[in-house]
Each structure stands twice: as structure tokens, then as C-alpha cells.
Design a protein around this motif. Structure first.
Motif, PDB file in Angstrom:
ATOM      1  N   MET A   1     -18.099   7.389   1.992  1.00 45.74           N
ATOM      2  CA  MET A   1     -17.354   6.764   0.903  1.00 45.74           C
ATOM      3  C   MET A   1     -16.008   7.480   0.763  1.00 45.74           C
ATOM      4  O   MET A   1     -15.969   8.706   0.635  1.00 45.74           O
ATOM      5  CB  MET A   1     -18.142   6.855  -0.408  1.00 45.74           C
ATOM      6  CG  MET A   1     -17.402   6.325  -1.616  1.00 45.74           C
ATOM      7  SD  MET A   1     -18.359   6.505  -3.156  1.00 45.74           S
ATOM      8  CE  MET A   1     -18.377   8.300  -3.299  1.00 45.74           C
ATOM      9  N   THR A   2     -14.937   6.698   0.777  1.00 51.79           N
ATOM     10  CA  THR A   2     -13.588   7.240   0.607  1.00 51.79           C
ATOM     11  C   THR A   2     -12.901   6.495  -0.520  1.00 51.79           C
ATOM     12  O   THR A   2     -12.829   5.256  -0.504  1.00 51.79           O
ATOM     13  CB  THR A   2     -12.770   7.099   1.905  1.00 51.79           C
ATOM     14  OG1 THR A   2     -13.484   7.683   2.994  1.00 51.79           O
ATOM     15  CG2 THR A   2     -11.428   7.797   1.763  1.00 51.79           C
ATOM     16  N   LEU A   3     -12.390   7.231  -1.486  1.00 52.72           N
ATOM     17  CA  LEU A   3     -11.757   6.642  -2.666  1.00 52.72           C
ATOM     18  C   LEU A   3     -10.331   7.156  -2.798  1.00 52.72           C
ATOM     19  O   LEU A   3     -10.039   8.306  -2.475  1.00 52.72           O
ATOM     20  CB  LEU A   3     -12.541   6.997  -3.933  1.00 52.72           C
ATOM     21  CG  LEU A   3     -14.021   6.567  -3.972  1.00 52.72           C
ATOM     22  CD1 LEU A   3     -14.666   7.074  -5.256  1.00 52.72           C
ATOM     23  CD2 LEU A   3     -14.144   5.058  -3.852  1.00 52.72           C
ATOM     24  N   GLY A   4      -9.439   6.287  -3.311  1.00 58.50           N
ATOM     25  CA  GLY A   4      -8.055   6.683  -3.545  1.00 58.50           C
ATOM     26  C   GLY A   4      -7.404   5.799  -4.584  1.00 58.50           C
ATOM     27  O   GLY A   4      -7.925   4.735  -4.952  1.00 58.50           O
TER      28      GLY A   4
ATOM     29  N   ASN B   1       0.842  -1.196   0.000  1.00 57.73           N
ATOM     30  CA  ASN B   1       0.000   0.000   0.000  1.00 57.73           C
ATOM     31  C   ASN B   1       0.877   1.246   0.000  1.00 57.73           C
ATOM     32  O   ASN B   1       1.941   1.277   0.615  1.00 57.73           O
ATOM     33  CB  ASN B   1      -0.910   0.037   1.222  1.00 57.73           C
ATOM     34  CG  ASN B   1      -2.104  -0.880   1.066  1.00 57.73           C
ATOM     35  OD1 ASN B   1      -2.455  -1.254  -0.046  1.00 57.73           O
ATOM     36  ND2 ASN B   1      -2.713  -1.243   2.172  1.00 57.73           N
ATOM     37  N   ALA B   2       0.422   2.247  -0.702  1.00 57.50           N
ATOM     38  CA  ALA B   2       1.183   3.494  -0.797  1.00 57.50           C
ATOM     39  C   ALA B   2       0.225   4.669  -0.645  1.00 57.50           C
ATOM     40  O   ALA B   2      -0.995   4.531  -0.761  1.00 57.50           O
ATOM     41  CB  ALA B   2       1.912   3.571  -2.129  1.00 57.50           C
ATOM     42  N   LEU B   3       0.826   5.813  -0.403  1.00 58.22           N
ATOM     43  CA  LEU B   3       0.044   7.034  -0.208  1.00 58.22           C
ATOM     44  C   LEU B   3      -0.539   7.516  -1.529  1.00 58.22           C
ATOM     45  O   LEU B   3       0.121   7.452  -2.565  1.00 58.22           O
ATOM     46  CB  LEU B   3       0.931   8.124   0.396  1.00 58.22           C
ATOM     47  CG  LEU B   3       0.222   9.386   0.915  1.00 58.22           C
ATOM     48  CD1 LEU B   3      -0.653   9.041   2.103  1.00 58.22           C
ATOM     49  CD2 LEU B   3       1.246  10.443   1.286  1.00 58.22           C
ATOM     50  N   SER B   4      -1.754   7.980  -1.497  1.00 55.89           N
ATOM     51  CA  SER B   4      -2.409   8.491  -2.695  1.00 55.89           C
ATOM     52  C   SER B   4      -3.381   9.591  -2.298  1.00 55.89           C
ATOM     53  O   SER B   4      -3.702   9.775  -1.120  1.00 55.89           O
ATOM     54  CB  SER B   4      -3.167   7.375  -3.427  1.00 55.89           C
ATOM     55  OG  SER B   4      -4.307   6.984  -2.677  1.00 55.89           O
ATOM     56  N   VAL B   5      -3.854  10.293  -3.316  1.00 56.50           N
ATOM     57  CA  VAL B   5      -4.903  11.291  -3.086  1.00 56.50           C
ATOM     58  C   VAL B   5      -6.181  10.579  -2.682  1.00 56.50           C
ATOM     59  O   VAL B   5      -6.512   9.508  -3.209  1.00 56.50           O
ATOM     60  CB  VAL B   5      -5.129  12.136  -4.354  1.00 56.50           C
ATOM     61  CG1 VAL B   5      -6.314  13.080  -4.176  1.00 56.50           C
ATOM     62  CG2 VAL B   5      -3.874  12.923  -4.690  1.00 56.50           C
ATOM     63  N   ALA B   6      -6.917  11.161  -1.733  1.00 58.88           N
ATOM     64  CA  ALA B   6      -8.163  10.563  -1.250  1.00 58.88           C
ATOM     65  C   ALA B   6      -9.306  11.550  -1.424  1.00 58.88           C
ATOM     66  O   ALA B   6      -9.158  12.758  -1.157  1.00 58.88           O
ATOM     67  CB  ALA B   6      -8.030  10.174   0.216  1.00 58.88           C
TER      68      ALA B   6
END
Length: 225
Positions: free
Chosen positions: A117-120, A89-94
């Protein structure tokens, strides 16, 4: 003749008497008319005006939180919602979106439900879909400072792009776990029963063999009371 002279003197006396009696009346008639005296005194009081109604103090409508509320919110931030080629897993825009509704327990305490709802991520994006019970508190009376806490069930979904040409995607992983959400912000009244909030939120989910998936966002809330 003696008789004629007596009659003449008598007639003369009558004429003199009549003339003397008419002289004062003629003299009074020839005098200019004297204007009638006007009694002096204070001027007549003006007619009283209509009584004015008593002054009424106009107060603006009180801004209150009524027995129910409904609203929605959006946010933008970052989270560990992207899967790398190595499987980490890596950091992304959410991106965050939620709707809420509920009722008032006290003036500074609300209880209701929250759909979140949270998307990334992109090619290997992940999403959290949660149904939570929420508590909202206003610790300072008359101010817009707000604290939010929620807990419930969530579903984790991981999608991978299987074909770059057609941009088709498929779900490669799914899990169910314990979802949570916390928020800190400030609400500003825009109308008597409507306000706009600036919120800092943290939303996530934890499940066995999945670990923690979460995101922190800054966003806006719109609430109708």
C-alpha cells in the motif's frame, strides 16, 4: 655343724646364679625403648582425581533462513501521488506499508507474496493497493545484501475532500492496472531467525488512461525466518 655349713654354701651358690641370670634381663628392661625404624622411600602417591570429561567446543547457533518467512515493512519517501487544482499530478510525500510471506527455493532465493500500500497527497490524495508475486535474492553468500522484485495487479484510488468543515472525502477516480515493486537493501541479523533490513524501494502502477503512478521510499523491514 658340718651339715649346716654345706647347706648354707649351696644356698649361696643358687642365689648368686639366679642373680647373675636376672642381671641382663633387668639391664635390658631399664634401657630406653628405641623407636622403630621407618623405611625410607617415595611418598605415597596421592589418590588419583576423577577423570575430566573431554573438552567440548561450544559453537553459536547458526543463523539461517529456514523453509518459510514472514515479515512487514514501512517506508517514507516521495511520489507523484498528489492531484493539483488544474488536474495535474504533482510530487508529494509518500508513505509505504507492506506485508510479505513465502518460502525458500534455495539458500539465497526466496519466493512469496506481497501486499503493498502506497499513499500520498492530502486533500487530493492518491493511493496504490497491490497484490504481487515476489522474488527475493541474496547475491553474496553469507552477507545481508538483498535484491527484491515483484509484479502483480494493483488498484489506483484517488480521493478528494468534498467538505472542509466536516472533513468528509469521496473517491473521485479508480483504476486497475499492472503493479510492480523493486527493492535494494541490506539485512542485519538481530536473532537466530529474525533480522532487520534497511531498504530502498520503488513501487508503482501503470494503467491505460492513467499513466504511471509511482513512489520511491526508504524504510525498514522486519523478517522472521
Amino acid at each position: 655343724m658340718p651339715g649346716s655349713s654345706l647347706h648354707g654354701r649351696a644356698f649361696t651358690r643358687v642365689a648368686v646364679i639366679v642373680a647373675l641370670s636376672l642381671t641382663p634381663a633387668l639391664a635390658q628392661a631399664q634401657e630406653p625403648a628405641t623407636p622403630e625404624a621407618v623405611a625410607e622411600g617415595p611418598e605415597a602417591a596421592a589418590a588419583p582425581s576423577e577423570p575430566r570429561p573431554p573438552a567440548v567446543e561450544v559453537q553459536p547457533a547458526k543463523r539461517v533462513r529456514h523453509n518459510w518467512y514472514a515479515g512487514f515493512g514501512v517506508g517514507l519517501g516521495a511520489g507523484n501521488l498528489r492531484r493539483t487544482d488544474t488536474g495535474r499530478n504533482a510530487l508529494s510525500v509518500a508513505l509505504l506499508g507492506h506485508v510479505r510471506a513465502g518460502g525458500r527455493i534455495r539458500d539465497n532465493l526466496l519466493v512469496g507474496g506481497l501486499l503493498s500500500m502506497t499513499l500520498g497527497g492530502a486533500r487530493r490524495g492518491q493511493g496504490l493497493f497491490s497484490v504481487l508475486a515476489e522474488v527475493i535474492g541474496y547475491p553474496i553468500k553469507g552477507k545481508g545484501l538483498v535484491l527484491q522484485g515483484a509484479a502483480g495487479l494493483g488498484t489506483f484510488v484517488q480521493a478528494d475532500v468534498t467538505d472542509l468543515v466536516t472533513q468528509s472525502a469521496g473517491i473521485s477516480r479508480a483504476a486497475v492496472g499492472l503493479a510492480f515493486g523493486v527493492g535494494l537493501g541490506y539485512e542485519f541479523w538481530l536473532a537466530r531467525r529474525f533480522n532487520l533490513g534497511l531498504m530502498l524501494r520503488g513501487d508503482g502502477m501503470v494503467a491505460p488512461q492513467l499513466g504511471l503512478r509511482s513512489a520511491g521510499t526508504v524504510g525498514l523491514t522486519f523478517t522472521w525466518y
